[in-house]
Structures are given as structure tokens and as C-alpha cells.
Design a protein around this motif. Structure first.
Motif, PDB file in Angstrom:
ATOM      1  N   ARG A 115      20.669  33.874  23.723  1.00 34.17           N
ATOM      2  CA  ARG A 115      20.081  32.959  24.711  1.00 34.17           C
ATOM      3  C   ARG A 115      20.095  33.599  26.102  1.00 34.17           C
ATOM      4  NH1 ARG A 115      22.757  29.923  27.667  1.00 34.17           N
ATOM      5  NH2 ARG A 115      24.501  29.573  26.265  1.00 34.17           N
ATOM      6  N   GLU A 148       9.630  31.789  25.691  1.00 27.92           N
ATOM      7  CA  GLU A 148       9.997  30.403  26.011  1.00 27.92           C
ATOM      8  C   GLU A 148      10.271  29.603  24.737  1.00 27.92           C
ATOM      9  OE1 GLU A 148       7.777  29.695  30.294  1.00 27.92           O
ATOM     10  OE2 GLU A 148       6.637  29.340  28.447  1.00 27.92           O
ATOM     11  N   ALA A 149       9.453  29.831  23.716  1.00 28.22           N
ATOM     12  CA  ALA A 149       9.669  29.145  22.434  1.00 28.22           C
ATOM     13  C   ALA A 149      11.004  29.564  21.826  1.00 28.22           C
ATOM     14  CB  ALA A 149       8.527  29.450  21.472  1.00 28.22           C
ATOM     15  N   GLY A 152      13.800  27.816  23.643  1.00 28.95           N
ATOM     16  CA  GLY A 152      13.926  26.431  23.196  1.00 28.95           C
ATOM     17  C   GLY A 152      14.608  26.333  21.843  1.00 28.95           C
ATOM     18  N   TRP A 153      14.239  27.221  20.924  1.00 28.10           N
ATOM     19  CA  TRP A 153      14.871  27.226  19.603  1.00 28.10           C
ATOM     20  C   TRP A 153      16.359  27.553  19.722  1.00 28.10           C
ATOM     21  CZ3 TRP A 153      17.390  31.059  16.864  1.00 28.10           C
ATOM     22  CH2 TRP A 153      17.749  30.709  15.554  1.00 28.10           C
ATOM     23  N   ARG A 156      18.409  24.586  20.647  1.00 29.62           N
ATOM     24  CA  ARG A 156      18.613  23.709  19.485  1.00 29.62           C
ATOM     25  C   ARG A 156      19.593  24.338  18.493  1.00 29.62           C
ATOM     26  NH1 ARG A 156      13.248  23.262  20.637  1.00 29.62           N
ATOM     27  NH2 ARG A 156      12.539  24.570  18.923  1.00 29.62           N
TER      28      ARG A 156
END
Length: 182
Positions: A115, A148-149, A152-153, A156
């Protein structure tokens, strides 16, 4: 995803034979990717050549077991300690799934490291100048959207791995495998 590193990581849990490694890999990655058993044995041969695993003797059913060496353990730690390129989200998902399943790997730390790396990449892509040819702009926008995707993953994934249970090798190994060579 590196099959080589994945097999080493599973062997870090205990000695296994080839078909057993194939089954464990698929189980630990949510059956999202299958391996050809020939690929597993070819990888084991290369790992043995490189001194990362040792071939042990065959058991009573003829399965040849492999054990990880200290060099192999170091390679596993190094692999879980580096972030992957953003373009490899599918491979990253498999790597995180594998990390989560292994008791000796801190899956939350693997996710956090990735991240941080991806956030830095998103920041760098946002700072890039978008001037120039449309092709360059399209590629830059695609790279930013993918990063960006991924970010986001990863947010989560961080929630999912927190407090999740890892697991050891199956108590009863599968009944198939490469027979002993004469």
C-alpha cells in the motif's frame, strides 16, 4: 505470481512432494489459478539446482519429498518483504492470499508495504505532466487508474487480512504424485 517463490513459501511450512505442493498452492490461492504438476516438478528441480530445496527420500508410497534450505527460507522472507509493480494486480492478489494462509508470514505487513509503495506511485503519477501526445496521455491515465484501483483494493485487503486465520499443511496429503525414478 512467482511459482518459484510460492512453492518455497509453502515448503517453509513443511516438507512436501510435488503433487502436494500443487494442491496446497491452489488451496492457498483460492483455486484462482491452477498449476500443471509438470511445472511444479520442473520448478522443484531448478530450486534444488539453486540450493534452495533439498530432495529427501521417498516415503512408503513412493512420493519424493522436498525440504526448504536456509537459503530458501531467506528467499521467501525477501519475496514477502518487497512490493510488486502495480501492473501485476492479479499476481499481487495471489501473493496476498498466499501470505494470509501462511502462519509465519505477516499478511498485514505485506499489504501495508504494498500500500505504501502504491500510494507513492499514485502520487508520482498525479504529479506527472499530462502534456504531449495523446498516446502518452492515454498511457499515463491508464497507469494512474490502475494504481488507484490497486490502492483501493489494498485498503479492502488490509481489512480482510486483519484477524484472519492462517492454516498449516493438510493433515492428509493427496494420494497422487510423481513416482520414484528407477
Amino acid at each position: 505470481m512467482s511459482i518459484r517463490q510460492s512453492l518455497l513459501a509453502i515448503l517453509d511450512e513443511g516438507d512436501c512432494y510435488g503433487y502436494q505442493l500443487r494442491v496446497e498452492f491452489e488451496r492457498r490461492t483460492g483455486h484462482s489459478r491452477s498449476l500443471n504438476v509438470g511445472q511444479v516438478y520442473a520448478t522443484l528441480d531448478r530450486l534444488e539446482r539453486d540450493g534452495l530445496v533439498l530432495k529427501l527420500g521417498a516415503n512408503s508410497t513412493g512420493h519424493v519429498y522436498y525440504a526448504i534450505t536456509d537459503g530458501g527460507r531467506l528467499a521467501v522472507r525477501d519475496w514477502f518483504g518487497i512490493a510488486m509493480p502495480s501492473a501485476a494486480l492479479d499476481e499481487l492478489a495471489l501473493k496476498v492470499a498466499l501470505a494470509q494462509s501462511l502462519p509465519r508470514v505477516d499478511a498485514a505487513a505485506v499489504v501495508a508495504l504494498q500500500r505504501e509503495s502504491t500510494a507513492a506511485e499514485v502520487d508520482a503519477l498525479r504529479r506527472e505532466e499530462s502534456a504531449g501526445a495523446v498516446a502518452r496521455q492515454l498511457v499515463g491515465e491508464a497507469q494512474l487508474a490502475a494504481a488507484e484501483a490497486e490502492l483501493g483494493w489494498l485498503l479492502r485487503a488490509e481489512v480482510l487480512v486483519r484477524g484472519s486465520e492462517s492454516f498449516g499443511l493438510e493433515a492428509e496429503p493427496p494420494r497422487r504424485g510423481r513416482p520414484v525414478r528407477g
